[in-house]
Design an enzyme around this catalytic site. Structure first.
Site, PDB file in Angstrom:
ATOM      1  N   HIS A  48       0.893  -1.389  -0.167  1.00  0.00           N
ATOM      2  CA  HIS A  48      -0.137   0.080  -0.023  1.00  0.00           C
ATOM      3  C   HIS A  48       1.233   1.354   0.188  1.00  0.00           C
ATOM      4  CE1 HIS A  48      -3.701  -1.802   0.762  1.00  0.00           C
ATOM      5  NE2 HIS A  48      -3.395  -2.890   1.336  1.00  0.00           N
ATOM      6  N   LYS A 249     -10.872  -1.567   3.079  1.00  0.00           N
ATOM      7  CA  LYS A 249     -10.408  -0.966   2.030  1.00  0.00           C
ATOM      8  C   LYS A 249     -11.395  -0.820   0.833  1.00  0.00           C
ATOM      9  CE  LYS A 249      -5.619   0.238   2.617  1.00  0.00           C
ATOM     10  NZ  LYS A 249      -5.346  -0.173   4.623  1.00  0.00           N
ATOM     11  N   SER A 337      -3.904  -4.969   7.756  1.00  0.00           N
ATOM     12  CA  SER A 337      -3.712  -4.155   6.983  1.00  0.00           C
ATOM     13  C   SER A 337      -3.767  -2.639   7.344  1.00  0.00           C
ATOM     14  CB  SER A 337      -5.024  -3.562   5.612  1.00  0.00           C
ATOM     15  OG  SER A 337      -4.660  -3.224   4.852  1.00  0.00           O
TER      16      SER A 337
END
Length: 484
Positions: A48, A249, A337
């Site tokens: 990311h 996300k 994440s």
């Protein structure tokens, strides 16, 4: 031991490699039959950019730092990495406002190159995106890699530099001593000065074993995925995101470094930390949300579905902490994440923490790079011909979908850190991961395992205990059935 690392996911293995630079006795303990069997095996494989985490949070700081470390790390470990960029799509004015907020958040986090682009530019870059898109946030530093291959390569490199690895050892107790701790597993007890808790979804239970009284709890968060055939590799080149929600996300359309496309994940909190089942409702949700982003996806291109578990928690950030009640234990907990992206930076934090405790002596003979593995599918025809001249087993293709040769398979089986299970061979070679799901190659793989290890074919398992592939010969079972 000087250091025991609990957990063989991407965080634990990169920490092991980072600490293997020093003259330390290090042991990594993993409860499963192989490393990278949890979230590291089943995730979106995205590095990311860092526009999403709250500024000054552990997630934000380690995400941006980890992203910068990836090119050099993957180059040293000979693992594929590609900066393919990401597009976060907005379909209305409300979502467009969120993109502006994400851009500003990314600026505060130190993410470079973020820009808002409009419909015409989006469709010029990615023609298969839904033409109803209004605008997108473009993040050029976003990338993709192979999480499990990175973990395997990092641990092999750490092992070459002297660390110990024990698989199928589940930590069952931690006892404080005047100097250090006793770590009890299902097989042994170990005395160690320091512990690094990288236990994934079980990190909270490790904390409790150590006597840490802190209001922290991991909630397993399941995400389901589709895998598309490699013939769809040109569907998108960037990672395609929707506008994110507070807990996820969102469902993505993601190219992989192997050439497939992933659709997913959704996000559903579950009670069972081992619940990796897929559901009709979950997969339906993923399909509907993915095809809103990229409408023309043929269902006939789906070759597999799977689910992974993320370590969601009530802490809302990565918990990176040594508690006074358990000095000498560094906890990396709630690493959901962007844990894959942050992992190299988390390894640096572990290194600095230990430097504050001890005077670390660098190894003079530290080997920082891994030898470049030969994959038959990646070689030119001239290179293939040269190898086949030297050893004909290079030309015997075991896995037709992924073009894996007998030579590669035998060499991988012979590596001391390769568990003799099919799942380990899948992760290292991608054998059996194509459209046929191993229907062609599995008998050959079992035969070669039998030859290499001198065990009967029905000895081998998919992923360790209670996952047998064969139970006996068909004729023998037929005879037994007739007698019954």
């Amino acid at each position: 031991m000087d250091v025991i690392i609990i957990g063989g996911g991407i965080v634990g293995t990169l920490i092991a490699r980072q600490l293997s630079k020093y003259s330390l006795k290090i042991l990594l303990l993993e409860r499963e039959s192989d490393i990278a069997m949890g979230a590291t095996k089943a995730n979106s494989a995205i590095v990311h950019a860092g526009y999403d985490p709250i500024p000054n949070s552990n997630k934000a700081k380690t995400n941006v730092r980890g992203n910068k470390l990836y090119p050099e790390l993957c180059s040293a470990l000979k693992v594929p990495f590609k900066r393919n960029g990401a597009l976060i799509l907005a379909f209305n004015d409300e979502e467009a406002k969120v993109l502006e907020e994400l851009k500003e958040r990314g600026r505060k986090n130190g993410v470079m190159g973020l820009e808002i682009i409009k419909r015409d530019e989006i469709l010029k870059r990615e023609p298969n995106i839904n033409p109803e898109v209004k605008m997108a946030l473009y993040a050029p530093s976003s990338g993709i890699t192979s999480p499990y291959l990175l973990a395997i390569s990092a641990l092999e490199n750490a092992w070459e530099n002297g660390i110990e690895v024990h698989l199928e050892e589940e930590v069952q107790g931690i006892i404080k001593r005047k100097r250090g701790y006793i770590v009890k597993t299902n097989k042994n007890s170990y005395l160690t000065r320091y512990i690094i808790n990288a236990g994934g979804v079980y990190a909270d239970e490790i904390m409790k074993m150590a006597g840490i009284d802190f209001p922290f709890e991991i909630t397993p968060r399941k995400g389901e995925y589709y895998v598309l055939d490699k013939k769809m590799r040109n569907l998108v080149s960037s990672t395609i995101f929707p506008t994110p929600s507070p807990i996820s996300k969102g469902v993505l359309v993601v190219p992989t470094v192997e050439g497939n496309i992933l659709l997913g994940p959704n996000a559903k909190d579950v009670k069972d930390k081992e619940d990796k089942s897929t559901t009709w409702e979950g997969l339906k949700e993923v399909w509907e949300k993915a095809t809103k982003l990229v409408p023309h996806i043929s269902f006939s291109s789906v070759i597999n579905t799977f689910a992974g578990i993320r370590a969601g928690s009530n802490y809302k950030d990565f918990l990176i902490k040594e508690f006074k009640s358990a000095e000498g234990i560094l906890n990396f907990a709630g690493i959901d994440s962007p844990g894959l992206t942050s992992a190299p930076a988390l390894a640096e934090i572990a290194e600095e923490w230990l430097k504050d405790k001890e005077k670390l002596i660098p190894k003079k003979n530290f080997k920082g790079e891994r030898e470049n593995p030969l994959y038959f599918r990646e070689l030119s025809n001239e290179e293939r011909e040269e190898l086949i001249k030297k050893d004909p087993s290079w030309g015997h293709i075991i896995c037709r979908c992924e073009h894996v040769s007998e030579k590669e398979l035998r060499e991988t089986i012979r590596h001391p850190l390769t568990p003799k299970i099919l799942e380990a061979l899948r992760k290292r070679l991608r054998i059996g991961t194509g459209r046929c799901h191993g229907a062609f190659c599995t008998p050959y793989v079992l035969k070669i395992l039998s030859e290499e290890l001198g065990k009967p074919i029905n000895f081998f398992t998919l992923k360790g205990e209670n996952s047998k592939i064969l139970f006996g010969e068909n004729k023998a079972r037929w005879k037994y059935a007739k007698r019954s």
